[in-house]
Design a protein around this motif. Structure first.
Motif, PDB file in Angstrom:
ATOM      1  N   LEU A  80       0.859  -1.185   0.000  1.00  0.00           N
ATOM      2  CA  LEU A  80       0.000   0.000   0.000  1.00  0.00           C
ATOM      3  C   LEU A  80       0.891   1.230   0.000  1.00  0.00           C
ATOM      4  CD1 LEU A  80      -2.728   1.602   0.576  1.00  0.00           C
ATOM      5  CD2 LEU A  80      -2.149   1.332   2.985  1.00  0.00           C
ATOM      6  N   ASP A  81       0.661   2.145  -0.931  1.00  0.00           N
ATOM      7  CA  ASP A  81       1.352   3.432  -0.898  1.00  0.00           C
ATOM      8  C   ASP A  81       0.414   4.492  -1.462  1.00  0.00           C
ATOM      9  OD1 ASP A  81       1.409   3.113  -3.645  1.00  0.00           O
ATOM     10  OD2 ASP A  81       3.579   2.857  -3.794  1.00  0.00           O
ATOM     11  N   ASN A  82       0.912   5.720  -1.594  1.00  0.00           N
ATOM     12  CA  ASN A  82       0.069   6.751  -2.187  1.00  0.00           C
ATOM     13  C   ASN A  82       0.876   7.652  -3.089  1.00  0.00           C
ATOM     14  OD1 ASN A  82       1.421   8.482  -0.450  1.00  0.00           O
ATOM     15  ND2 ASN A  82      -0.345   8.956   0.816  1.00  0.00           N
ATOM     16  N   VAL A  83       0.176   8.284  -4.025  1.00  0.00           N
ATOM     17  CA  VAL A  83       0.778   9.252  -4.940  1.00  0.00           C
ATOM     18  C   VAL A  83      -0.194  10.422  -5.042  1.00  0.00           C
ATOM     19  CG1 VAL A  83       2.101   7.577  -6.299  1.00  0.00           C
ATOM     20  CG2 VAL A  83      -0.254   8.100  -6.949  1.00  0.00           C
ATOM     21  N   LYS A  84       0.324  11.577  -5.402  1.00  0.00           N
ATOM     22  CA  LYS A  84      -0.539  12.740  -5.623  1.00  0.00           C
ATOM     23  C   LYS A  84      -1.484  12.467  -6.796  1.00  0.00           C
ATOM     24  CE  LYS A  84       0.387  16.475  -3.016  1.00  0.00           C
ATOM     25  NZ  LYS A  84      -0.665  17.230  -2.309  1.00  0.00           N
ATOM     26  N   MET A  85      -2.727  12.886  -6.637  1.00  0.00           N
ATOM     27  CA  MET A  85      -3.703  12.741  -7.718  1.00  0.00           C
ATOM     28  C   MET A  85      -3.294  13.652  -8.877  1.00  0.00           C
ATOM     29  SD  MET A  85      -6.729  11.304  -8.406  1.00  0.00           S
ATOM     30  CE  MET A  85      -7.876  11.467  -9.781  1.00  0.00           C
ATOM     31  N   PRO A  86      -3.094  13.087 -10.089  1.00  0.00           N
ATOM     32  CA  PRO A  86      -2.715  13.942 -11.223  1.00  0.00           C
ATOM     33  C   PRO A  86      -3.826  14.952 -11.529  1.00  0.00           C
ATOM     34  CG  PRO A  86      -2.403  11.606 -11.747  1.00  0.00           C
ATOM     35  CD  PRO A  86      -3.173  11.668 -10.465  1.00  0.00           C
ATOM     36  N   ALA A  87      -3.441  16.174 -11.806  1.00  0.00           N
ATOM     37  CA  ALA A  87      -4.429  17.220 -12.096  1.00  0.00           C
ATOM     38  C   ALA A  87      -5.225  16.849 -13.344  1.00  0.00           C
ATOM     39  CB  ALA A  87      -3.726  18.559 -12.294  1.00  0.00           C
ATOM     40  N   GLY A  88      -6.532  16.911 -13.231  1.00  0.00           N
ATOM     41  CA  GLY A  88      -7.397  16.692 -14.385  1.00  0.00           C
ATOM     42  C   GLY A  88      -7.516  15.242 -14.821  1.00  0.00           C
ATOM     43  N   GLY A  89      -6.843  14.312 -14.126  1.00  0.00           N
ATOM     44  CA  GLY A  89      -6.901  12.907 -14.522  1.00  0.00           C
ATOM     45  C   GLY A  89      -8.041  12.174 -13.842  1.00  0.00           C
ATOM     46  N   SER A  90      -8.364  10.995 -14.351  1.00  0.00           N
ATOM     47  CA  SER A  90      -9.373  10.136 -13.720  1.00  0.00           C
ATOM     48  C   SER A  90      -8.680   8.910 -13.143  1.00  0.00           C
ATOM     49  CB  SER A  90     -10.412   9.684 -14.750  1.00  0.00           C
ATOM     50  OG  SER A  90      -9.804   8.798 -15.685  1.00  0.00           O
ATOM     51  N   LEU A  91      -9.364   8.212 -12.248  1.00  0.00           N
ATOM     52  CA  LEU A  91      -8.803   6.970 -11.701  1.00  0.00           C
ATOM     53  C   LEU A  91      -8.606   5.933 -12.799  1.00  0.00           C
ATOM     54  CD1 LEU A  91     -10.799   6.629  -8.342  1.00  0.00           C
ATOM     55  CD2 LEU A  91      -8.403   7.304  -8.640  1.00  0.00           C
ATOM     56  N   GLU A  92      -9.544   5.883 -13.739  1.00  0.00           N
ATOM     57  CA  GLU A  92      -9.420   4.916 -14.837  1.00  0.00           C
ATOM     58  C   GLU A  92      -8.171   5.200 -15.673  1.00  0.00           C
ATOM     59  OE1 GLU A  92     -13.804   4.868 -13.835  1.00  0.00           O
ATOM     60  OE2 GLU A  92     -12.250   6.406 -13.982  1.00  0.00           O
ATOM     61  N   SER A  93      -7.948   6.481 -15.988  1.00  0.00           N
ATOM     62  CA  SER A  93      -6.764   6.807 -16.803  1.00  0.00           C
ATOM     63  C   SER A  93      -5.492   6.541 -16.006  1.00  0.00           C
ATOM     64  CB  SER A  93      -6.808   8.257 -17.295  1.00  0.00           C
ATOM     65  OG  SER A  93      -6.779   9.161 -16.211  1.00  0.00           O
ATOM     66  N   TYR A  94      -5.545   6.748 -14.689  1.00  0.00           N
ATOM     67  CA  TYR A  94      -4.354   6.475 -13.881  1.00  0.00           C
ATOM     68  C   TYR A  94      -4.035   4.977 -13.872  1.00  0.00           C
ATOM     69  CZ  TYR A  94      -0.893   6.196 -10.307  1.00  0.00           C
ATOM     70  OH  TYR A  94       0.282   5.919  -9.667  1.00  0.00           O
ATOM     71  N   VAL A  95      -5.054   4.148 -13.688  1.00  0.00           N
ATOM     72  CA  VAL A  95      -4.831   2.690 -13.678  1.00  0.00           C
ATOM     73  C   VAL A  95      -4.183   2.243 -14.980  1.00  0.00           C
ATOM     74  CG1 VAL A  95      -6.041   0.469 -13.821  1.00  0.00           C
ATOM     75  CG2 VAL A  95      -6.589   2.058 -11.994  1.00  0.00           C
ATOM     76  N   ALA A  96      -4.590   2.862 -16.098  1.00  0.00           N
ATOM     77  CA  ALA A  96      -4.090   2.444 -17.419  1.00  0.00           C
ATOM     78  C   ALA A  96      -2.797   3.150 -17.819  1.00  0.00           C
ATOM     79  CB  ALA A  96      -5.169   2.714 -18.468  1.00  0.00           C
ATOM     80  N   SER A  97      -2.202   3.944 -16.903  1.00  0.00           N
ATOM     81  CA  SER A  97      -1.076   4.806 -17.292  1.00  0.00           C
ATOM     82  C   SER A  97       0.275   4.102 -17.302  1.00  0.00           C
ATOM     83  CB  SER A  97      -1.008   6.017 -16.355  1.00  0.00           C
ATOM     84  OG  SER A  97      -0.697   5.612 -15.030  1.00  0.00           O
ATOM     85  N   GLY A  98       0.308   2.801 -16.967  1.00  0.00           N
ATOM     86  CA  GLY A  98       1.555   2.049 -17.095  1.00  0.00           C
ATOM     87  C   GLY A  98       2.312   1.837 -15.804  1.00  0.00           C
TER      88      GLY A  98
END
Length: 233
Positions: A80-98
């Protein structure tokens, strides 16, 4: 850890030992509780305001970068860790970001976890299978990754149940966080490392912590009537 070794106070002679022990009775121990701490299978982070419970049989360890857990016989692990939420991004796009290899796009699902928006998915890389979740809470994305050699229905159910325990702390819970303290106990005639360490409020390996706190080597006997340090809530 260096904190533990400092508390072992090497070089303090027997004559000064009891005075030293009295002076540190109640000194805060181990992880700064405001930076997250482990109690059994439960991890709580008062400053960030969340709690999580690992699946049955997992041993949790907290580090600066992440919370790790393993269930050895079953070849299972979690992070378990955390990262800053990318500005203007969605959770779906983050999951698919590699950021995770081998994502199965058809497994991506939007879910709600105790009122928090989240996305869960499955990934495969080499011999490992992963159940993962990303949860949006405040300005952060919390990333939970469970790894298993065999992601069967029972393992996946236990992982999803654990993901479902992620929740925000209530203000009352945040205020009630208690710092573990070092207490002094006197060994009785029948006491052993095992019996005294069983009373400790430490996350894992209490006997190892007990020996380290008290400067004992494996096999060293306890002395009846002697003062020993243990960690209490």
């Amino acid at each position: 850890s260096s904190d533990l070794r400092q508390m072992g106070a090497p070089g303090i002679g027997q004559r000064d030992r009891n005075g030293y022990l009295s002076a540190i009775n109640g000194v805060a121990f181990g992880d700064d509780p405001m930076e997250g701490y482990v109690r059994g299978r439960k991890f709580t982070h008062p400053r960030l305001g969340f709690t999580l419970t690992a699946p049955q049989g997992f041993l949790l360890e907290n580090s600066n970068e992440a919370v790790f857990g393993v269930r050895q016989p079953d070849n299972e692990a979690l992070r378990l860790d955390n990262v800053k939420m990318p500005a203007g991004g969605s959770l779906e796009s983050y999951v698919a970001s590699g950021w995770v290899d081998g994502l199965l796009p058809s497994s991506v699902r939007r879910i709600d976890i105790n009122g928090l928006p989240a996305v869960t998915a499955v990934a495969r890389a080499g011999e490992w299978n992963f159940r993962l979740a990303v949860i949006q809470y405040g300005d952060y994305i919390y990333r939970m990754i469970f790894a298993a050699r065999n992601l069967n229905a029972a393992a996946d159910k236990s992982f999803m149940e654990s993901i479902g325990t992620f929740r925000a702390l209530t203000p009352d819970e945040s205020r009630e966080v208690r710092t573990p303290r070092i207490a002094i106990v006197i060994a009785g005639p029948g006491d052993t490392v095992e019996s005294l360490s069983a009373r400790m409020a430490t996350p894992n390996r209490p006997q190892e912590y007990f020996r380290l706190l008290n400067g004992l080597e494996p096999g060293d006997p306890l002395l009846p009537g002697e003062h020993y340090k243990i960690v209490m809530d």
